[in-house]
Design a protein around this motif. Structure first.
Motif, short mmCIF file in Angstrom:
data_model
loop_
_atom_site.label_atom_id
_atom_site.label_comp_id
_atom_site.label_asym_id
_atom_site.label_seq_id
_atom_site.Cartn_x
_atom_site.Cartn_y
_atom_site.Cartn_z
N LEU A 96 12.75 115.30 19.75
CA LEU A 96 13.75 115.35 20.84
C LEU A 96 13.45 116.43 21.86
O LEU A 96 14.30 116.78 22.69
CB LEU A 96 15.15 115.57 20.25
CG LEU A 96 15.62 114.48 19.28
CD1 LEU A 96 16.99 114.83 18.70
CD2 LEU A 96 15.67 113.13 19.96
N GLY A 97 12.22 116.96 21.84
CA GLY A 97 11.81 117.92 22.86
C GLY A 97 12.18 119.36 22.53
O GLY A 97 12.52 119.70 21.40
N HIS A 197 17.56 115.40 25.79
CA HIS A 197 16.33 114.60 25.78
C HIS A 197 16.54 113.39 26.68
O HIS A 197 17.46 112.61 26.47
CB HIS A 197 16.02 114.17 24.34
CG HIS A 197 14.78 113.36 24.20
ND1 HIS A 197 13.53 113.82 24.58
CD2 HIS A 197 14.58 112.11 23.70
CE1 HIS A 197 12.62 112.90 24.32
NE2 HIS A 197 13.23 111.84 23.81
#
Length: 335
Positions: A96-97, A197
């Motif tokens: 999810l970054g 995200h």
């Protein structure tokens, strides 16, 4: 983390993707307050996944996996679990970054907008997730959490006794919590556990979810680590949440907005006291650093909440005249 465990994790991750260890690369992502650690796995095509390492002798990953699958099936924004080895404590998740919500609190308008977006996510969670499948946030659990404050903050760290008013405060805060509708509660719905995200909020770290008070996640958000709202701002967010909950049936007309605001302040006091205890325990028992420095922020949250609860005037006076000076002195001695 031992080289053996790194090697085992890398081998398992490669196998899940039908690759050899030489085909993938692993880099440290982030740790948290528990014994869990996270790594970013980069595949040959440049795509990434996240590996959770949760040693089973210290962390039970079954609740995370079960809740993630249920909430994902309910259309809630959570990372998908692509593979799990519960015996080793290895999980393979969506990446999810690197942007937790607090990184976007750049100015008042943006902060307010993201908090309103997060309120809608709480509504979605409460409307879609089946609370009957979660452990109960009952009297016993609420009491255990509150007892962390006298045990770890007062006795172990400050070496001072609780005030005479403590037992009454404890009882009243528990009763305010139990009076609320029961919903699915993330239990740490703080900005650090909301990832941004592709312009969407995703929930992480939900393994401790319970069936509990309607206002709890709202309070985790509004009285979290990163913001201290004025009384007017706090009341405005609570009012926004209140009307959402009335519209979609989470809250009945028998609860007016003034009562719900009081319940929110009581929930905020409960959570602040719990956090004061947990942060001392993380420091003293688990040897984690950086938590004592956050105590004054949650002390501010506690005092803000108690101001709105006239029946807690004696306890509020003790917090201001005894607890605050003791914490400030103890922090000064530590430097």
């Amino acid at each position: 983390m031992s080289s053996y465990r790194i090697n085992a994790l890398t081998t398992w991750a490669a196998q899940q993707n039908g690759l050899s260890k030489a085909d993938i690369s692993l880099s440290s992502a982030v740790g948290d307050a528990s014994f869990r650690r996270y790594f970013r796995l980069t595949l040959p095509d440049g795509s990434t996944q996240v590996l959770m390492d949760a040693p089973p002798e210290q962390e039970d990953s079954q609740p995370f996996v079960s809740i993630a699958k249920r909430w994902h099936s309910a259309g809630l924004p959570v990372p998908q679990v692509h593979a799990a080895n519960l015996a080793e404590g290895f999980l393979l998740l969506d990446d999810l970054g690197n942007t937790p919500l607090q990184d976007l609190f750049t100015d008042d308008a943006t902060t307010q907008a993201y908090h309103s977006q997060a309120l809608l996510l709480i509504a979605k969670l409460q409307n879609r997730a089946n609370s009957a499948l979660l452990p109960a946030y009952d009297t016993a659990l609420l009491a255990r959490e509150l007892d962390l404050f006298p045990q770890w903050c007062l006795s172990t760290w400050l070496a001072i006794p609780p005030p005479e008013s403590w037992q009454a405060v404890r009882e009243q805060l528990i009763q305010h919590a139990l009076a609320q509708p029961v919903v699915s509660v993330h239990r740490d719905f703080d900005a650090m556990n909301l990832m941004v995200h592709q312009q969407r909020l995703y929930m992480i770290d939900f393994q401790d979810a319970v069936a509990g008070p309607l206002s709890y996640d709202l309070i985790s958000l509004l009285r979290g680590r990163y913001c201290r709202f004025t009384g007017e701002q706090f009341a405005s967010f609570v009012d926004e949440f209140y009307h959402q909950a009335r519209r979609d049936g989470r809250l009945s007309s028998s609860v007016d907005s003034a009562l719900f605001l009081t319940q929110c302040h009581a929930m905020a006091a409960q959570r602040s006291l719990k956090v004061l205890g947990i942060f001392c325990r993380l420091t003293l028992r688990d040897q984690k650093s950086g938590y004592l420095e956050r105590l004054p922020h949650f002390l501010d949250h506690l005092e803000d909440s108690l101001l709105a609860l006239p029946e807690q005037a004696a306890f509020a006076h003790w917090v201001n005249t005894t607890l605050r000076p003791a914490i400030i002195q103890r922090l000064a001695e530590a430097h």
